[in-house]
Write a protein that holds these residues in place. Sequence first.
Motif, mmCIF file in Angstrom:
data_model
loop_
_atom_site.group_PDB
_atom_site.id
_atom_site.type_symbol
_atom_site.label_atom_id
_atom_site.label_comp_id
_atom_site.label_asym_id
_atom_site.label_seq_id
_atom_site.Cartn_x
_atom_site.Cartn_y
_atom_site.Cartn_z
ATOM 1 N N SER A 1 0.752 -1.265 -0.003
ATOM 2 C CA SER A 1 0.135 -0.140 0.159
ATOM 3 C C SER A 1 0.899 1.220 0.155
ATOM 4 O O SER A 1 2.127 1.140 0.394
ATOM 5 C CB SER A 1 -0.932 -0.255 1.188
ATOM 6 O OG SER A 1 -0.160 0.215 2.293
ATOM 7 N N SER A 2 0.264 2.608 -0.393
ATOM 8 C CA SER A 2 0.905 3.610 -0.493
ATOM 9 C C SER A 2 0.166 4.336 0.800
ATOM 10 O O SER A 2 -0.887 4.591 0.943
ATOM 11 C CB SER A 2 0.692 4.404 -1.779
ATOM 12 O OG SER A 2 1.119 5.465 -1.771
ATOM 13 N N ARG B 1 6.850 -0.044 -6.966
ATOM 14 C CA ARG B 1 6.401 1.211 -6.678
ATOM 15 C C ARG B 1 6.785 1.171 -4.889
ATOM 16 O O ARG B 1 6.476 2.364 -4.577
ATOM 17 C CB ARG B 1 4.755 1.691 -6.789
ATOM 18 C CG ARG B 1 4.641 1.789 -7.907
ATOM 19 C CD ARG B 1 3.215 1.870 -8.421
ATOM 20 N NE ARG B 1 2.859 2.261 -9.883
ATOM 21 C CZ ARG B 1 3.190 1.642 -10.997
ATOM 22 N NH1 ARG B 1 3.560 0.142 -10.660
ATOM 23 N NH2 ARG B 1 2.930 2.093 -12.058
ATOM 24 N N LEU B 2 7.138 0.046 -4.183
ATOM 25 C CA LEU B 2 7.577 0.288 -2.856
ATOM 26 C C LEU B 2 8.565 1.267 -2.590
ATOM 27 O O LEU B 2 9.428 1.349 -3.389
ATOM 28 C CB LEU B 2 7.990 -1.022 -2.477
ATOM 29 C CG LEU B 2 6.848 -2.168 -2.805
ATOM 30 C CD1 LEU B 2 7.316 -3.572 -1.963
ATOM 31 C CD2 LEU B 2 5.680 -1.736 -1.678
ATOM 32 N N PHE C 1 -2.160 14.856 -3.177
ATOM 33 C CA PHE C 1 -3.016 13.938 -3.965
ATOM 34 C C PHE C 1 -3.077 14.111 -5.437
ATOM 35 O O PHE C 1 -4.236 14.457 -6.227
ATOM 36 C CB PHE C 1 -4.593 13.899 -3.392
ATOM 37 C CG PHE C 1 -4.553 13.550 -1.874
ATOM 38 C CD1 PHE C 1 -4.230 12.445 -1.453
ATOM 39 C CD2 PHE C 1 -4.855 14.422 -1.042
ATOM 40 C CE1 PHE C 1 -4.385 12.018 -0.173
ATOM 41 C CE2 PHE C 1 -4.983 14.265 0.452
ATOM 42 C CZ PHE C 1 -4.618 12.774 0.561
ATOM 43 N N ASN C 2 -1.864 14.542 -6.061
ATOM 44 C CA ASN C 2 -1.678 14.850 -7.035
ATOM 45 C C ASN C 2 -1.310 13.673 -8.241
ATOM 46 O O ASN C 2 -0.494 13.245 -8.096
ATOM 47 C CB ASN C 2 -0.523 16.013 -7.329
ATOM 48 C CG ASN C 2 -0.582 16.705 -8.692
ATOM 49 O OD1 ASN C 2 -0.995 16.242 -9.735
ATOM 50 N ND2 ASN C 2 0.479 17.701 -8.976
ATOM 51 N N ILE C 3 -2.367 13.409 -9.082
ATOM 52 C CA ILE C 3 -2.190 12.452 -10.113
ATOM 53 C C ILE C 3 -0.912 12.281 -10.673
ATOM 54 O O ILE C 3 -0.301 11.348 -11.258
ATOM 55 C CB ILE C 3 -3.378 11.817 -10.745
ATOM 56 C CG1 ILE C 3 -3.261 10.456 -11.226
ATOM 57 C CG2 ILE C 3 -3.694 12.785 -12.029
ATOM 58 C CD1 ILE C 3 -4.531 9.666 -11.496
ATOM 59 N N ARG D 1 -4.146 6.210 -6.258
ATOM 60 C CA ARG D 1 -3.337 6.413 -7.481
ATOM 61 C C ARG D 1 -2.582 5.029 -7.656
ATOM 62 O O ARG D 1 -2.213 4.487 -8.889
ATOM 63 C CB ARG D 1 -2.366 7.353 -7.555
ATOM 64 C CG ARG D 1 -1.388 7.453 -8.700
ATOM 65 C CD ARG D 1 -0.466 8.893 -8.539
ATOM 66 N NE ARG D 1 0.555 8.729 -9.446
ATOM 67 C CZ ARG D 1 1.535 9.470 -9.661
ATOM 68 N NH1 ARG D 1 2.044 10.432 -8.752
ATOM 69 N NH2 ARG D 1 2.406 9.371 -10.441
ATOM 70 N N PHE D 2 -1.960 4.499 -6.584
ATOM 71 C CA PHE D 2 -1.293 3.236 -6.403
ATOM 72 C C PHE D 2 -2.082 2.345 -6.866
ATOM 73 O O PHE D 2 -1.478 1.418 -7.867
ATOM 74 C CB PHE D 2 -0.818 2.990 -4.761
ATOM 75 C CG PHE D 2 0.141 1.837 -4.752
ATOM 76 C CD1 PHE D 2 1.438 1.854 -4.627
ATOM 77 C CD2 PHE D 2 -0.552 0.520 -4.449
ATOM 78 C CE1 PHE D 2 2.342 0.861 -4.431
ATOM 79 C CE2 PHE D 2 0.070 -0.559 -3.964
ATOM 80 C CZ PHE D 2 1.538 -0.467 -4.247
ATOM 81 N N VAL D 3 -2.940 1.955 -6.496
ATOM 82 C CA VAL D 3 -3.982 0.923 -6.903
ATOM 83 C C VAL D 3 -4.302 1.089 -8.482
ATOM 84 O O VAL D 3 -4.009 0.177 -9.316
ATOM 85 C CB VAL D 3 -5.313 0.839 -6.350
ATOM 86 C CG1 VAL D 3 -6.399 -0.120 -6.855
ATOM 87 C CG2 VAL D 3 -4.997 0.431 -4.844
ATOM 88 N N ARG D 4 -4.673 2.082 -9.091
ATOM 89 C CA ARG D 4 -5.085 2.556 -10.144
ATOM 90 C C ARG D 4 -3.806 2.123 -11.228
ATOM 91 O O ARG D 4 -3.888 1.522 -12.342
ATOM 92 C CB ARG D 4 -5.524 3.880 -10.504
ATOM 93 C CG ARG D 4 -6.075 4.553 -11.855
ATOM 94 C CD ARG D 4 -6.462 5.681 -11.965
ATOM 95 N NE ARG D 4 -7.531 6.315 -12.842
ATOM 96 C CZ ARG D 4 -7.029 6.424 -14.193
ATOM 97 N NH1 ARG D 4 -5.851 6.310 -14.439
ATOM 98 N NH2 ARG D 4 -8.073 6.632 -15.085
#
Length: 144
Positions: free
Chosen positions: A4-5, A51-52, A60-62, A71-74
């Motif tokens: 997770s992020s 991504r770890l 929260f900037n994509i 964003r991590f999941v997406r």
Amino acid sequence: MVRSSNSPFSRTTSLTRFRKRSEHGRCTVARLTRPLTDTQRKAIQNAADHRLGTFYDTGFNINSRRQFCSRFVREVIDEATHIQLGKVETFATLLQDNADPNLAFWRLWYFGRIPWQRCTVTPASLLRSPDVRVIFDSQLSDTA
């Protein structure tokens, strides 16, 4: 284990520790509606692992080099399966469409200047995606 992020950076953690960070230990589990191939499952693991260690984006900037939960999941799912979950939208649209936006909170969060045109994606948007189905929601099971 859950990848997770979160603050200060994305990492692997136990489900127990992951749930302790949420209100009343709540969590929702969703699966893609399409079955995954073995290659896609491995690609999801690789995309998440890649991504770890990425620092968390409290803005929260994509388009940031940093990462935040939805964003991590997406991005992991998109990279591995080419399925784009959720809806990317501006803060202006997101807060306008919210029945009761807490603008005081967001003004405080952004030191008085909400970035109205910044694009983001929310956890709720991911869960509303037609490409996922919720298989467990602890909030619903808590009330049953």
